[in-house]
Design a protein around this motif. Structure first.
Motif, PDB file in Angstrom:
ATOM      1  N   PHE A  70       0.831  -1.203   0.000  1.00 45.82           N
ATOM      2  CA  PHE A  70       0.000   0.000   0.000  1.00 45.82           C
ATOM      3  C   PHE A  70       0.866   1.254   0.000  1.00 45.82           C
ATOM      4  O   PHE A  70       0.584   2.213  -0.709  1.00 45.82           O
ATOM      5  N   ARG A  71       1.934   1.241   0.790  1.00 41.58           N
ATOM      6  CA  ARG A  71       2.825   2.416   0.818  1.00 41.58           C
ATOM      7  C   ARG A  71       3.467   2.652  -0.546  1.00 41.58           C
ATOM      8  O   ARG A  71       3.611   3.793  -0.985  1.00 41.58           O
ATOM      9  N   ALA A  72       3.856   1.571  -1.226  1.00 40.42           N
ATOM     10  CA  ALA A  72       4.436   1.702  -2.568  1.00 40.42           C
ATOM     11  C   ALA A  72       3.410   2.289  -3.530  1.00 40.42           C
ATOM     12  O   ALA A  72       3.745   3.152  -4.356  1.00 40.42           O
ATOM     13  N   LEU A  73       2.178   1.830  -3.436  1.00 40.90           N
ATOM     14  CA  LEU A  73       1.119   2.378  -4.292  1.00 40.90           C
ATOM     15  C   LEU A  73       0.895   3.861  -4.000  1.00 40.90           C
ATOM     16  O   LEU A  73       0.738   4.666  -4.922  1.00 40.90           O
ATOM     17  N   LEU A  74       0.892   4.218  -2.736  1.00 40.38           N
ATOM     18  CA  LEU A  74       0.672   5.614  -2.353  1.00 40.38           C
ATOM     19  C   LEU A  74       1.840   6.513  -2.736  1.00 40.38           C
ATOM     20  O   LEU A  74       1.664   7.717  -2.912  1.00 40.38           O
ATOM     21  N   ALA A  75       3.020   5.932  -2.876  1.00 41.85           N
ATOM     22  CA  ALA A  75       4.174   6.716  -3.322  1.00 41.85           C
ATOM     23  C   ALA A  75       4.049   7.069  -4.806  1.00 41.85           C
ATOM     24  O   ALA A  75       4.597   8.067  -5.259  1.00 41.85           O
ATOM     25  N   GLU A  76       3.329   6.243  -5.557  1.00 40.60           N
ATOM     26  CA  GLU A  76       3.183   6.442  -6.999  1.00 40.60           C
ATOM     27  C   GLU A  76       1.869   7.117  -7.384  1.00 40.60           C
ATOM     28  O   GLU A  76       1.784   7.713  -8.450  1.00 40.60           O
ATOM     29  N   SER A  77       0.835   6.996  -6.566  1.00 34.45           N
ATOM     30  CA  SER A  77      -0.489   7.530  -6.889  1.00 34.45           C
ATOM     31  C   SER A  77      -1.088   8.150  -5.644  1.00 34.45           C
ATOM     32  O   SER A  77      -0.717   7.806  -4.526  1.00 34.45           O
ATOM     33  N   ASP A  78      -2.059   9.036  -5.859  1.00 33.81           N
ATOM     34  CA  ASP A  78      -2.703   9.609  -4.678  1.00 33.81           C
ATOM     35  C   ASP A  78      -3.703   8.607  -4.100  1.00 33.81           C
ATOM     36  O   ASP A  78      -4.034   7.589  -4.713  1.00 33.81           O
ATOM     37  N   ALA A  79      -4.169   8.892  -2.897  1.00 33.47           N
ATOM     38  CA  ALA A  79      -5.019   7.951  -2.169  1.00 33.47           C
ATOM     39  C   ALA A  79      -6.322   7.657  -2.906  1.00 33.47           C
ATOM     40  O   ALA A  79      -6.820   6.532  -2.859  1.00 33.47           O
ATOM     41  N   THR A  80      -6.869   8.650  -3.613  1.00 29.55           N
ATOM     42  CA  THR A  80      -8.111   8.423  -4.350  1.00 29.55           C
ATOM     43  C   THR A  80      -7.927   7.356  -5.412  1.00 29.55           C
ATOM     44  O   THR A  80      -8.752   6.444  -5.546  1.00 29.55           O
ATOM     45  N   VAL A  81      -6.838   7.417  -6.159  1.00 30.84           N
ATOM     46  CA  VAL A  81      -6.562   6.435  -7.207  1.00 30.84           C
ATOM     47  C   VAL A  81      -6.347   5.057  -6.591  1.00 30.84           C
ATOM     48  O   VAL A  81      -6.863   4.052  -7.098  1.00 30.84           O
ATOM     49  N   VAL A  82      -5.609   5.004  -5.514  1.00 32.35           N
ATOM     50  CA  VAL A  82      -5.348   3.722  -4.860  1.00 32.35           C
ATOM     51  C   VAL A  82      -6.658   3.099  -4.370  1.00 32.35           C
ATOM     52  O   VAL A  82      -6.923   1.921  -4.621  1.00 32.35           O
ATOM     53  N   LEU A  83      -7.485   3.889  -3.710  1.00 29.79           N
ATOM     54  CA  LEU A  83      -8.745   3.354  -3.191  1.00 29.79           C
ATOM     55  C   LEU A  83      -9.677   2.911  -4.311  1.00 29.79           C
ATOM     56  O   LEU A  83     -10.346   1.889  -4.197  1.00 29.79           O
ATOM     57  N   ARG A  84      -9.712   3.657  -5.395  1.00 33.03           N
ATOM     58  CA  ARG A  84     -10.570   3.272  -6.526  1.00 33.03           C
ATOM     59  C   ARG A  84     -10.089   1.988  -7.192  1.00 33.03           C
ATOM     60  O   ARG A  84     -10.876   1.285  -7.810  1.00 33.03           O
ATOM     61  N   SER A  85      -8.811   1.694  -7.058  1.00 35.14           N
ATOM     62  CA  SER A  85      -8.276   0.494  -7.701  1.00 35.14           C
ATOM     63  C   SER A  85      -8.512  -0.772  -6.867  1.00 35.14           C
ATOM     64  O   SER A  85      -8.323  -1.873  -7.361  1.00 35.14           O
TER      65      SER A  85
END
Length: 162
Positions: free
Chosen positions: A27-42
């Motif tokens: 999750f931290r790696a995803l958040l480093a590359e994308s904002d939280a909205t994009v991560v949650l939508r994915s």
């Protein structure tokens, strides 16, 4: 701890069977590359439910992700996070108090009875359990938020009994 590239994590998110296996580091790696909205939508439902289960169980690595994801929530996911943090008080009060101390969450939102459709006796029992756990947090850096939480839980106990 395994290291997975962001592309592999994003690919895993497209496969429901794999996405629930994400770690806090993923999750931290995803958040480093994308904002939280994009991560949650994915996230698929299994991933989101797995995340909430880990937070509710009191796993500090997962609890620490809550403020990072909170910025990307909608009303439903925001409410889920609040309820889950409230439940996590009994499993890891220090972790939840740390989130309260370093985020925009208020003790009056988290340190309450967030259970749905339970008896008054069960609500009071859960509040009492949280009160004991929260009162046991003796870290001086968390004393103010601990006290706010104790007051909020006390108010919730009275409200449950009325």
């Amino acid at each position: 701890m395994r290291t997975i590239g962001v592309a592999a994590i994003l690919a895993a998110l497209s496969l429901p069977a794999l996405s629930a296996d994400l770690t806090p580091g993923d999750f931290r790696a995803l958040l480093a590359e994308s904002d939280a909205t994009v991560v949650l939508r994915s996230l698929d439902e299994a991933s989101w439910n797995a995340f909430l289960t880990h937070v509710e169980a009191g796993d500090r690595g997962w609890i620490d992700l809550v403020p990072l994801l909170a910025a990307g929530t909608d009303a439903g996911t925001s409410e889920s996070l609040v309820i889950t943090l409230s439940r996590a008080l009994r499993a890891n009060p220090q972790g939840v108090l740390s989130v309260l101390a370093s985020s925009s969450y208020a003790a009056s939102d988290i340190c309450v009875d967030n259970e749905i459709e339970i008896s008054t006796l069960d609500a009071v029992r859960l509040i009492d359990e949280a009160l004991v756990k929260v009162a046991g947090v003796l870290d001086p850096a968390l004393s103010q938020v601990r006290n706010e939480c104790i007051y909020a839980l006390s108010d919730a106990r009275i409200a449950a009994l009325i």
